[in-house]
Design an enzyme around this catalytic site. Structure first.
Site, mmCIF file in Angstrom:
data_model
loop_
_atom_site.group_PDB
_atom_site.id
_atom_site.type_symbol
_atom_site.label_atom_id
_atom_site.label_comp_id
_atom_site.label_asym_id
_atom_site.label_seq_id
_atom_site.Cartn_x
_atom_site.Cartn_y
_atom_site.Cartn_z
ATOM 1 N N CYS A 91 32.069 3.133 -3.374
ATOM 2 C CA CYS A 91 31.710 3.938 -4.545
ATOM 3 C C CYS A 91 31.213 3.125 -5.732
ATOM 4 C CB CYS A 91 32.910 4.793 -4.974
ATOM 5 S SG CYS A 91 34.270 3.844 -5.710
ATOM 6 N N CYS A 119 38.070 5.323 -5.590
ATOM 7 C CA CYS A 119 38.091 6.064 -4.327
ATOM 8 C C CYS A 119 39.296 5.603 -3.502
ATOM 9 C CB CYS A 119 36.778 5.875 -3.560
ATOM 10 S SG CYS A 119 36.597 4.276 -2.753
ATOM 11 N N CYS A 170 33.689 -2.178 -5.216
ATOM 12 C CA CYS A 170 33.928 -1.368 -4.018
ATOM 13 C C CYS A 170 32.615 -1.049 -3.317
ATOM 14 C CB CYS A 170 34.631 -0.068 -4.405
ATOM 15 S SG CYS A 170 34.847 1.078 -3.018
ATOM 16 N N ASP A 229 18.555 -23.037 -1.128
ATOM 17 C CA ASP A 229 19.014 -22.843 -2.502
ATOM 18 C C ASP A 229 20.407 -23.459 -2.668
ATOM 19 O OD1 ASP A 229 19.803 -21.955 -4.984
ATOM 20 O OD2 ASP A 229 19.581 -19.821 -4.543
ATOM 21 N N CYS A 231 40.690 0.161 -4.647
ATOM 22 C CA CYS A 231 39.558 0.611 -5.444
ATOM 23 C C CYS A 231 40.064 1.540 -6.536
ATOM 24 C CB CYS A 231 38.547 1.327 -4.560
ATOM 25 S SG CYS A 231 37.185 2.073 -5.495
#
EC number: 6.3.5.13
Length: 415
Positions: free
Chosen positions: A207, A223, A204, A339, A220
């Site tokens: 949070c 939260c 999340c 990369d 989540c």
């Protein structure tokens, strides 16, 4: 426009035309670059007086922009950066070339969204998705979501069309819980186009707790952040609009992902007052997008070009590709990102059972990855060698950005 802006716009158009005439490209960057050197505020001057939609995200923005421009075209002429030049130079060039139009639909690189929001004051912004891409020079997904969120808080009058299936997008489109009470939350219309790639959204962004998923739902565990109810959804081969009406989508573009892009385009057009029933038939006019999905016959082989630049887009490319000989091409030049370790995030197992050829600057990196996935392959040196190596019939080509452009150039820059 002020005289300086008029001169800059004229020079921009001329430079772009000369670039095209000289065979140096489509002019979609150089014209804007020169115009902005003459007048740094040229983009803002060109945007003034137009109703503008901005389309941003990691994947699908070029196709969604082309579909949205077709849908908004119900209302009148639409300026758009149809070749995918999605930074301010490209936007400036596109608007200068188009002249006076009442509408514009612009693809925007996700890193430049805040800057382009400031310059163009759009009517609506569409947020498609966020996933890892070119991490050697780009930001992590959570940082990108934070930049989007901060930009939208500063532009509270803009309408937002956002992907309910991507937790990062939902968080970016939702105002901070303790934001200034004088700032109104953005007006958000949610769409659901499905999200097959989840690997960048298990944590999340609010949070730091785990994101849980069940079917289409996500939430989540720490939260209140959770999937909002979408007003626009993909159902079978069509789109449900906010009234519950279903509209069949007939596209000339492959893959279920493009039905999702069509749903987004219809949602964007609706923000301009375009009824889905009037717009949906126009989507079939889009056949390829800056060479993507183009089909070209060469020496008895029907070649189809698919662009895939990061793990999320490779997953979708495998869904689009027919069970036919397939050429994979990987470069690692500056526009691609240097990369290539992201190759190990891609599951190449869907390629088993078909003839696979590999090429490009980093073909050996790709060879190692395919070997790990037990996918037999043949290394070839050039696109023409690949044509000779497969029997007459379909040849699918999946390539990242510069490799795609190299092959497109060999096919005379097919659009």
């Amino acid at each position: 426009m002020p005289l300086r802006a008029k001169v800059a716009s004229s020079v921009s158009r001329t430079a772009a035309a000369l670039s095209r005439a000289a065979g140096r490209g489509d002019g979609s960057v150089i014209g804007g670059w020169i115009g902005l050197k003459i007048d740094p505020d040229l983009l803002a001057h060109l945007a003034a007086g137009r109703a503008i939609a901005l389309i941003s995200g990691t994947n699908g923005k070029t196709t969604t922009t082309r579909l949205a421009a077709a849908a908004v075209g119900v209302l009148g002429k639409v300026a758009t950066n149809s070749f995918g030049a999605n930074m301010p130079t490209g936007h400036t060039s596109a608007l200068a070339k188009a002249g006076s139009t009442p509408y514009a639909v612009l693809e925007v690189d996700e890193h430049y969204l805040a800057q382009v929001l400031e310059a163009t004051e759009p009517h609506v912004v569409a947020l498609l998705n966020l996933s890892r891409d070119q991490l050697d020079r780009a930001k992590e997904v959570a940082m990108m979501a934070q930049l989007w969120r901060a930009a939208l808080v500063r532009h509270q009058d803009v309408r937002v069309v956002a992907n309910a299936d991507d937790p990062m997008v939902v968080w970016a489109a939702t105002p901070p819980p303790n934001h200034d009470h004088r700032i109104n939350p953005p007006q958000v219309t949610w769409f659901s186009a499905g999200q097959r790639w989840h690997e960048d959204s298990w944590v999340c962004p609010e949070c730091g707790s785990t994101i849980q998923r069940s079917g289409e739902q996500w939430w989540c565990t720490g939260c209140p952040l959770r999937r909002p109810d979408p007003q626009w959804t993909v159902e079978d081969d069509g789109v449900l609009d906010p009234t519950g009406a279903w509209h069949k989508v007939s596209l000339q573009l492959p893959g279920k992902v493009n039905v999702g892009n069509a749903a987004t385009a219809l949602a964007v057009a609706a923000e301009f007052g375009v009824r889905p029933v009037d717009a949906v038939s126009r989507l079939s006019s889009v056949t390829s997008v800056a060479g993507r999905y183009a089909q070209v016959e060469k020496d008895g082989r029907l070649v189809r070009l698919l662009l895939a630049k990061n793990p999320a887009s490779w997953l979708e490319a495998f869904d689009m590709a027919d069970l036919a000989p397939t050429l994979l091409s990987i470069n690692a030049r500056d526009p691609d990102g240097l990369d290539t370790s992201w190759l190990f995030d891609v599951d190449f197992a869907p390629l088993r059972g078909r003839q696979v050829l590999i090429t490009g600057d980093r073909a050996y990196d790709l060879a190692v990855r395919l070997d790990v996935n037990d996918v037999p392959f043949q290394h070839i040196r050039s696109f023409n060698e690949a044509i000779r190596a497969v029997p007459p019939g379909r040849l699918e080509v999946i390539a990242n950005y510069t490799a795609f452009q190299d092959i497109r150039a060999e096919l005379d820059r097919v659009n």
